[in-house]
Write a protein that holds these residues in place. Structure first.
Motif, PDB file in Angstrom:
ATOM      1  N   TYR A 155     -37.991 -13.941  26.471  1.00 61.08           N
ATOM      2  CA  TYR A 155     -37.071 -13.346  25.504  1.00 61.08           C
ATOM      3  C   TYR A 155     -37.588 -13.535  24.079  1.00 61.08           C
ATOM      4  CZ  TYR A 155     -33.002 -12.525  22.587  1.00 61.08           C
ATOM      5  OH  TYR A 155     -32.168 -12.066  21.591  1.00 61.08           O
ATOM      6  N   GLY A 156     -37.906 -14.779  23.731  1.00 60.64           N
ATOM      7  CA  GLY A 156     -38.371 -15.060  22.378  1.00 60.64           C
ATOM      8  C   GLY A 156     -39.639 -14.308  22.034  1.00 60.64           C
ATOM      9  N   ASN A 157     -40.588 -14.290  22.956  1.00 60.40           N
ATOM     10  CA  ASN A 157     -41.840 -13.567  22.710  1.00 60.40           C
ATOM     11  C   ASN A 157     -41.604 -12.064  22.611  1.00 60.40           C
ATOM     12  OD1 ASN A 157     -43.259 -15.980  22.719  1.00 60.40           O
ATOM     13  ND2 ASN A 157     -43.699 -15.850  24.911  1.00 60.40           N
ATOM     14  N   GLY A 158     -40.675 -11.544  23.413  1.00 63.76           N
ATOM     15  CA  GLY A 158     -40.350 -10.123  23.353  1.00 63.76           C
ATOM     16  C   GLY A 158     -39.723  -9.726  22.022  1.00 63.76           C
ATOM     17  N   VAL A 159     -38.826 -10.560  21.524  1.00 64.56           N
ATOM     18  CA  VAL A 159     -38.191 -10.277  20.229  1.00 64.56           C
ATOM     19  C   VAL A 159     -39.233 -10.357  19.122  1.00 64.56           C
ATOM     20  CG1 VAL A 159     -36.499 -11.089  18.520  1.00 64.56           C
ATOM     21  CG2 VAL A 159     -35.872 -10.967  20.945  1.00 64.56           C
ATOM     22  N   ARG A 160     -40.075 -11.392  19.146  1.00 68.43           N
ATOM     23  CA  ARG A 160     -41.116 -11.514  18.121  1.00 68.43           C
ATOM     24  C   ARG A 160     -42.074 -10.319  18.163  1.00 68.43           C
ATOM     25  NH1 ARG A 160     -40.111 -17.077  18.958  1.00 68.43           N
ATOM     26  NH2 ARG A 160     -41.329 -17.155  20.859  1.00 68.43           N
ATOM     27  N   ALA A 161     -42.427  -9.864  19.349  1.00 70.25           N
ATOM     28  CA  ALA A 161     -43.320  -8.705  19.468  1.00 70.25           C
ATOM     29  C   ALA A 161     -42.646  -7.443  18.916  1.00 70.25           C
ATOM     30  CB  ALA A 161     -43.725  -8.499  20.927  1.00 70.25           C
ATOM     31  N   ALA A 162     -41.369  -7.267  19.193  1.00 70.60           N
ATOM     32  CA  ALA A 162     -40.640  -6.093  18.693  1.00 70.60           C
ATOM     33  C   ALA A 162     -40.550  -6.138  17.163  1.00 70.60           C
ATOM     34  CB  ALA A 162     -39.254  -6.026  19.320  1.00 70.60           C
ATOM     35  N   ILE A 163     -40.352  -7.325  16.611  1.00 67.04           N
ATOM     36  CA  ILE A 163     -40.332  -7.470  15.152  1.00 67.04           C
ATOM     37  C   ILE A 163     -41.689  -7.068  14.586  1.00 67.04           C
ATOM     38  CG2 ILE A 163     -40.257  -9.170  13.276  1.00 67.04           C
ATOM     39  CD1 ILE A 163     -38.072 -10.641  14.977  1.00 67.04           C
ATOM     40  N   GLY A 164     -42.766  -7.539  15.212  1.00 69.46           N
ATOM     41  CA  GLY A 164     -44.113  -7.186  14.760  1.00 69.46           C
ATOM     42  C   GLY A 164     -44.369  -5.689  14.800  1.00 69.46           C
ATOM     43  N   ARG A 165     -43.904  -5.036  15.873  1.00 68.64           N
ATOM     44  CA  ARG A 165     -44.085  -3.575  15.974  1.00 68.64           C
ATOM     45  C   ARG A 165     -43.333  -2.852  14.865  1.00 68.64           C
ATOM     46  NH1 ARG A 165     -43.527  -4.907  21.441  1.00 68.64           N
ATOM     47  NH2 ARG A 165     -41.335  -4.240  21.456  1.00 68.64           N
ATOM     48  N   LEU A 166     -42.119  -3.299  14.571  1.00 73.64           N
ATOM     49  CA  LEU A 166     -41.347  -2.637  13.523  1.00 73.64           C
ATOM     50  C   LEU A 166     -41.930  -2.926  12.140  1.00 73.64           C
ATOM     51  CD1 LEU A 166     -39.066  -0.685  13.071  1.00 73.64           C
ATOM     52  CD2 LEU A 166     -37.485  -2.604  13.024  1.00 73.64           C
ATOM     53  N   GLU A 167     -42.461  -4.128  11.953  1.00 70.41           N
ATOM     54  CA  GLU A 167     -43.134  -4.433  10.689  1.00 70.41           C
ATOM     55  C   GLU A 167     -44.305  -3.470  10.478  1.00 70.41           C
ATOM     56  OE1 GLU A 167     -42.353  -9.241  10.220  1.00 70.41           O
ATOM     57  OE2 GLU A 167     -44.031  -8.545  11.442  1.00 70.41           O
ATOM     58  N   LEU A 168     -45.064  -3.227  11.530  1.00 71.84           N
ATOM     59  CA  LEU A 168     -46.180  -2.287  11.422  1.00 71.84           C
ATOM     60  C   LEU A 168     -45.685  -0.878  11.120  1.00 71.84           C
ATOM     61  CD1 LEU A 168     -48.491  -3.510  14.320  1.00 71.84           C
ATOM     62  CD2 LEU A 168     -48.908  -3.662  11.850  1.00 71.84           C
TER      63      LEU A 168
END
Length: 188
Positions: A155-168
């Motif tokens: 869960y935590g890694n998935g949320v962090r990855a989604a944040i990274g994608r939106l930052e990009l």
């Protein structure tokens, strides 16, 4: 006996919400929306903040209109803030709460803190859909900051990855970096 029933009631509502979420994930968005709205009506605007946060969070995902999605995500954040501010359903503002009520409120506040990264991520995505990049950036920064409470798990890694994608997507290379609004960057 009555105490056990009171403790089981909140869990029953979360179970019911989870069942409707599975319906939504199964592809029946409209039916899920109707059932979640029914649960919202049952819970009421003044229901338990943890339940309102959870319900509004999932109701947002069933909306067709980005403005409606934003409204539900804002309700979820408002309920989370209510719980973490120490205001709990049924409190009269008296700070002398003790025993099971205080413990339940504390547990709810801890659970809500783990929701904040996702709540802010969803708000950022809503603002992207509404072409409001500055508001989106504000919430993506808040999402990134709130990640410290997330475990190093799926869960935590998935949320962090989604944040990274939106930052990009927002043109931000990462936390704290500015950038122009534009489409996601392609890697060579």
């Amino acid at each position: 006996m009555a105490e056990r029933q009171e403790q089981a009631a909140p869990d029953a509502l979360l179970t019911r919400i989870g069942q409707v979420v599975m319906l939504h994930h199964g592809g029946d968005r409209e039916e899920a929306r109707e059932r979640l709205l029914g649960l919202w009506a049952e819970l009421g605007e003044d229901g338990d903040p943890l339940h309102r946060c959870t319900l509004a969070h999932y109701l947002a995902d069933t909306q067709d209109d980005p403005t409606d999605e934003l409204a539900w995500d804002l309700r979820a954040l408002s309920a989370a803030d209510e719980l973490t501010d120490g205001r709990h359903a049924g409190d009269s503002g008296d700070t002398g709460a003790t025993g099971d009520t205080a413990d339940a409120g504390q547990e709810g506040a801890v659970a809500i803190r783990a929701f904040y990264p996702s709540l802010h991520l969803n708000l950022a995505a809503d603002y992207v859909k509404l072409d409001r990049p500055d508001a989106a950036r504000t919430h993506i920064r808040r999402a990134r900051s709130a990640c410290t409470v997330l475990a190093d798990d799926g869960y935590g890694n998935g949320v962090r990855a989604a944040i990274g994608r939106l930052e990009l997507r927002l043109g931000d290379g990462g936390p704290g970096e500015g950038g122009a609004w534009g489409p996601p960057r392609q890697r060579p």
